[in-house]
Design a protein around this motif. Structure first.
Motif, PDB file in Angstrom:
ATOM      1  N   VAL A  16       0.869  -1.175   0.000  1.00 51.42           N
ATOM      2  CA  VAL A  16       0.000   0.000   0.000  1.00 51.42           C
ATOM      3  C   VAL A  16       0.903   1.220   0.000  1.00 51.42           C
ATOM      4  O   VAL A  16       1.712   1.405   0.934  1.00 51.42           O
ATOM      5  CB  VAL A  16      -0.946   0.006   1.216  1.00 51.42           C
ATOM      6  CG1 VAL A  16      -1.783   1.287   1.231  1.00 51.42           C
ATOM      7  CG2 VAL A  16      -1.826  -1.228   1.206  1.00 51.42           C
ATOM      8  N   ALA A  17       0.818   2.040  -1.029  1.00 54.75           N
ATOM      9  CA  ALA A  17       1.657   3.230  -1.124  1.00 54.75           C
ATOM     10  C   ALA A  17       1.111   4.322  -0.211  1.00 54.75           C
ATOM     11  O   ALA A  17      -0.095   4.555  -0.156  1.00 54.75           O
ATOM     12  CB  ALA A  17       1.716   3.731  -2.562  1.00 54.75           C
ATOM     13  N   SER A  18       1.993   4.922   0.527  1.00 49.21           N
ATOM     14  CA  SER A  18       1.608   6.028   1.413  1.00 49.21           C
ATOM     15  C   SER A  18       2.058   7.327   0.777  1.00 49.21           C
ATOM     16  O   SER A  18       3.206   7.455   0.336  1.00 49.21           O
ATOM     17  CB  SER A  18       2.251   5.850   2.791  1.00 49.21           C
ATOM     18  OG  SER A  18       3.655   5.778   2.675  1.00 49.21           O
ATOM     19  N   TRP A  19       1.162   8.285   0.733  1.00 45.57           N
ATOM     20  CA  TRP A  19       1.430   9.546   0.068  1.00 45.57           C
ATOM     21  C   TRP A  19       1.275  10.698   1.069  1.00 45.57           C
ATOM     22  O   TRP A  19       0.412  10.678   1.945  1.00 45.57           O
ATOM     23  CB  TRP A  19       0.460   9.771  -1.104  1.00 45.57           C
ATOM     24  CG  TRP A  19       0.545   8.697  -2.125  1.00 45.57           C
ATOM     25  CD1 TRP A  19      -0.131   7.531  -2.151  1.00 45.57           C
ATOM     26  CD2 TRP A  19       1.396   8.690  -3.264  1.00 45.57           C
ATOM     27  NE1 TRP A  19       0.210   6.767  -3.224  1.00 45.57           N
ATOM     28  CE2 TRP A  19       1.150   7.463  -3.946  1.00 45.57           C
ATOM     29  CE3 TRP A  19       2.337   9.568  -3.795  1.00 45.57           C
ATOM     30  CZ2 TRP A  19       1.817   7.129  -5.109  1.00 45.57           C
ATOM     31  CZ3 TRP A  19       2.981   9.229  -4.963  1.00 45.57           C
ATOM     32  CH2 TRP A  19       2.728   8.023  -5.607  1.00 45.57           C
ATOM     33  N   LEU A  20       2.122  11.663   0.893  1.00 47.41           N
ATOM     34  CA  LEU A  20       2.058  12.863   1.735  1.00 47.41           C
ATOM     35  C   LEU A  20       1.932  14.086   0.843  1.00 47.41           C
ATOM     36  O   LEU A  20       2.534  14.138  -0.242  1.00 47.41           O
ATOM     37  CB  LEU A  20       3.320  12.991   2.596  1.00 47.41           C
ATOM     38  CG  LEU A  20       3.521  11.877   3.644  1.00 47.41           C
ATOM     39  CD1 LEU A  20       4.860  12.064   4.327  1.00 47.41           C
ATOM     40  CD2 LEU A  20       2.393  11.880   4.658  1.00 47.41           C
ATOM     41  N   PRO A  21       1.136  15.043   1.208  1.00 45.70           N
ATOM     42  CA  PRO A  21       0.954  16.235   0.354  1.00 45.70           C
ATOM     43  C   PRO A  21       2.206  17.093   0.339  1.00 45.70           C
ATOM     44  O   PRO A  21       2.929  17.213   1.324  1.00 45.70           O
ATOM     45  CB  PRO A  21      -0.223  16.954   1.011  1.00 45.70           C
ATOM     46  CG  PRO A  21      -0.176  16.531   2.443  1.00 45.70           C
ATOM     47  CD  PRO A  21       0.325  15.124   2.434  1.00 45.70           C
ATOM     48  N   ARG A  22       2.479  17.691  -0.826  1.00 48.26           N
ATOM     49  CA  ARG A  22       3.612  18.600  -0.950  1.00 48.26           C
ATOM     50  C   ARG A  22       3.292  19.984  -0.388  1.00 48.26           C
ATOM     51  O   ARG A  22       4.179  20.729   0.027  1.00 48.26           O
ATOM     52  CB  ARG A  22       4.022  18.733  -2.410  1.00 48.26           C
ATOM     53  CG  ARG A  22       4.592  17.445  -2.999  1.00 48.26           C
ATOM     54  CD  ARG A  22       4.992  17.673  -4.446  1.00 48.26           C
ATOM     55  NE  ARG A  22       5.597  16.464  -5.004  1.00 48.26           N
ATOM     56  CZ  ARG A  22       6.902  16.187  -4.943  1.00 48.26           C
ATOM     57  NH1 ARG A  22       7.714  17.033  -4.340  1.00 48.26           N
ATOM     58  NH2 ARG A  22       7.379  15.075  -5.473  1.00 48.26           N
ATOM     59  N   THR A  23       2.028  20.370  -0.417  1.00 47.23           N
ATOM     60  CA  THR A  23       1.603  21.678   0.112  1.00 47.23           C
ATOM     61  C   THR A  23       0.582  21.462   1.203  1.00 47.23           C
ATOM     62  O   THR A  23      -0.001  20.383   1.332  1.00 47.23           O
ATOM     63  CB  THR A  23       1.017  22.536  -1.009  1.00 47.23           C
ATOM     64  OG1 THR A  23      -0.132  21.860  -1.544  1.00 47.23           O
ATOM     65  CG2 THR A  23       2.034  22.781  -2.106  1.00 47.23           C
ATOM     66  N   GLU A  24       0.368  22.479   1.947  1.00 45.76           N
ATOM     67  CA  GLU A  24      -0.589  22.390   3.057  1.00 45.76           C
ATOM     68  C   GLU A  24      -2.001  22.414   2.492  1.00 45.76           C
ATOM     69  O   GLU A  24      -2.356  23.285   1.689  1.00 45.76           O
ATOM     70  CB  GLU A  24      -0.384  23.562   4.026  1.00 45.76           C
ATOM     71  CG  GLU A  24      -1.286  23.478   5.246  1.00 45.76           C
ATOM     72  CD  GLU A  24      -0.985  24.600   6.224  1.00 45.76           C
ATOM     73  OE1 GLU A  24      -1.716  24.728   7.204  1.00 45.76           O
ATOM     74  OE2 GLU A  24      -0.002  25.342   5.975  1.00 45.76           O
ATOM     75  N   LEU A  25      -2.814  21.431   2.892  1.00 49.86           N
ATOM     76  CA  LEU A  25      -4.188  21.311   2.423  1.00 49.86           C
ATOM     77  C   LEU A  25      -5.102  22.109   3.329  1.00 49.86           C
ATOM     78  O   LEU A  25      -4.870  22.231   4.541  1.00 49.86           O
ATOM     79  CB  LEU A  25      -4.614  19.845   2.397  1.00 49.86           C
ATOM     80  CG  LEU A  25      -3.776  18.919   1.519  1.00 49.86           C
ATOM     81  CD1 LEU A  25      -4.270  17.485   1.635  1.00 49.86           C
ATOM     82  CD2 LEU A  25      -3.851  19.370   0.071  1.00 49.86           C
ATOM     83  N   PRO A  26      -6.165  22.647   2.760  1.00 56.50           N
ATOM     84  CA  PRO A  26      -7.108  23.419   3.608  1.00 56.50           C
ATOM     85  C   PRO A  26      -7.805  22.521   4.599  1.00 56.50           C
ATOM     86  O   PRO A  26      -8.190  21.395   4.276  1.00 56.50           O
ATOM     87  CB  PRO A  26      -8.068  24.032   2.584  1.00 56.50           C
ATOM     88  CG  PRO A  26      -7.961  23.176   1.389  1.00 56.50           C
ATOM     89  CD  PRO A  26      -6.560  22.659   1.345  1.00 56.50           C
ATOM     90  N   PHE A  27      -7.960  23.025   5.803  1.00 52.21           N
ATOM     91  CA  PHE A  27      -8.671  22.326   6.880  1.00 52.21           C
ATOM     92  C   PHE A  27      -7.999  21.018   7.241  1.00 52.21           C
ATOM     93  O   PHE A  27      -8.645  20.085   7.714  1.00 52.21           O
ATOM     94  CB  PHE A  27     -10.145  22.075   6.508  1.00 52.21           C
ATOM     95  CG  PHE A  27     -10.879  23.300   6.088  1.00 52.21           C
ATOM     96  CD1 PHE A  27     -11.271  24.254   7.031  1.00 52.21           C
ATOM     97  CD2 PHE A  27     -11.146  23.533   4.741  1.00 52.21           C
ATOM     98  CE1 PHE A  27     -11.953  25.399   6.620  1.00 52.21           C
ATOM     99  CE2 PHE A  27     -11.818  24.685   4.359  1.00 52.21           C
ATOM    100  CZ  PHE A  27     -12.230  25.635   5.300  1.00 52.21           C
ATOM    101  N   ALA A  28      -6.736  20.869   6.967  1.00 52.52           N
ATOM    102  CA  ALA A  28      -6.017  19.642   7.301  1.00 52.52           C
ATOM    103  C   ALA A  28      -5.088  19.907   8.477  1.00 52.52           C
ATOM    104  O   ALA A  28      -4.633  21.032   8.718  1.00 52.52           O
ATOM    105  CB  ALA A  28      -5.217  19.141   6.109  1.00 52.52           C
TER     106      ALA A  28
END
Length: 272
Positions: A16-28
């Motif tokens: 299972v690939a785990s992904w992390l956002p490169r930018t800050e997501l709204p309401f996260a």
């Protein structure tokens, strides 16, 4: 709660690939920078030898205070789950049929015949085009010439609808050659039982095969068909038009059989 390192090891083992956002997501929730760093496996510290003198001098070791920082554990090797491939069903062998019983399936015969009456003669004629005769058809004009030469009415009456085979193009009805022969002979027998005739003309190969049970070699001869009576075998009208020499042979055969349908012809010929 488990550590992030162990959680990512479990996800990798399950592919299972785990992904992390490169930018800050709204309401996260705010990202943790340590999760973006690659996992570094710590190098093991060299073991120090412990001597008996040092043990006695130092005395009992004091308990070290517990460290508040999480311990970094070595990354476990990824586990690959191999699923067994499904077994393919074995083909079921068809029951072996002896070669003697394997008979080729023959297609049903195809033909069109017309039943006509001229005087006391019944004619079973192959329709060259598959359709009923028209007054200007070359084959019909030739048929009228044959009737005049045989001293018969040159305007034959059509008896019933054309006999077409196969009867049905679909279904389980028997459409073989044997079934066609029984059908044609049954139609002839029914007509002869009602009106009778002095002689039957079989014109064309389908008429010879399925009414007289003979082949083209029997042309220009007189037959005696069981259950039907005497019949004169003739080639098809198209063959007579394409082979002019066959008309002379047909005329000789007609002269031999003419006493059957012309009353008093034997007396006239004897007088001559």
């Amino acid at each position: 709660m488990i550590s992030e390192t162990r959680r990512r090891a479990y996800l990798d083992a399950m592919q299972v690939a785990s992904w992390l956002p490169r930018t800050e997501l709204p309401f996260a929730a705010p990202s943790r920078p340590e999760l973006l760093q690659p996992l570094i496996e710590p190098e093991p510290e060299p073991a120090q030898p412990i001597t008996a003198a040092a043990t006695v001098a130092e005395g009992p070791a004091e308990q070290a205070p517990a460290s508040t920082a999480p311990a970094v554990r070595p990354e476990k090797p990824q586990l690959r789950v191999v699923m067994p491939e499904p077994k393919k069903p074995e083909p079921v062998a068809a029951p072996e049929v002896p070669a003697e019983q394997q008979k080729p399936v023959e297609p049903p015969p195809r033909f069109a015949l017309q039943l006509l009456r001229a005087g006391n003669v019944l004619l079973l004629v192959e329709l060259p085009t598959g359709e009923s005769f028209q007054s200007r058809d070359p084959a019909y004009i030739l048929l009228k010439d044959l009737l005049r030469a045989a001293r018969l009415p040159d305007k034959p009456q059509q008896v019933g609808e054309p006999i077409r085979w196969p009867l049905l193009h679909r279904g389980s009805l028997d459409q073989s050659g044997a079934a066609a022969r029984d059908y044609v002979q049954g139609v002839l027998a029914g007509e002869l039982e009602q009106m009778g005739c002095a002689c039957l003309w079989l014109i064309g190969l389908p008429a010879l095969r399925f009414a007289g049970e003979v082949e083209a070699e029997a042309c220009y001869r007189e037959l005696n068909i069981e259950g039907i009576g005497p019949a004169l075998a003739m080639p098809g009208l198209e063959h007579l038009m394409e082979q002019p020499g066959s008309k002379a042979r047909l005329w000789q055969a007609m002269r031999r059989s003419m006493p059957r349908w012309v009353v008093g012809l034997n007396t006239d010929m004897n007088d001559r």
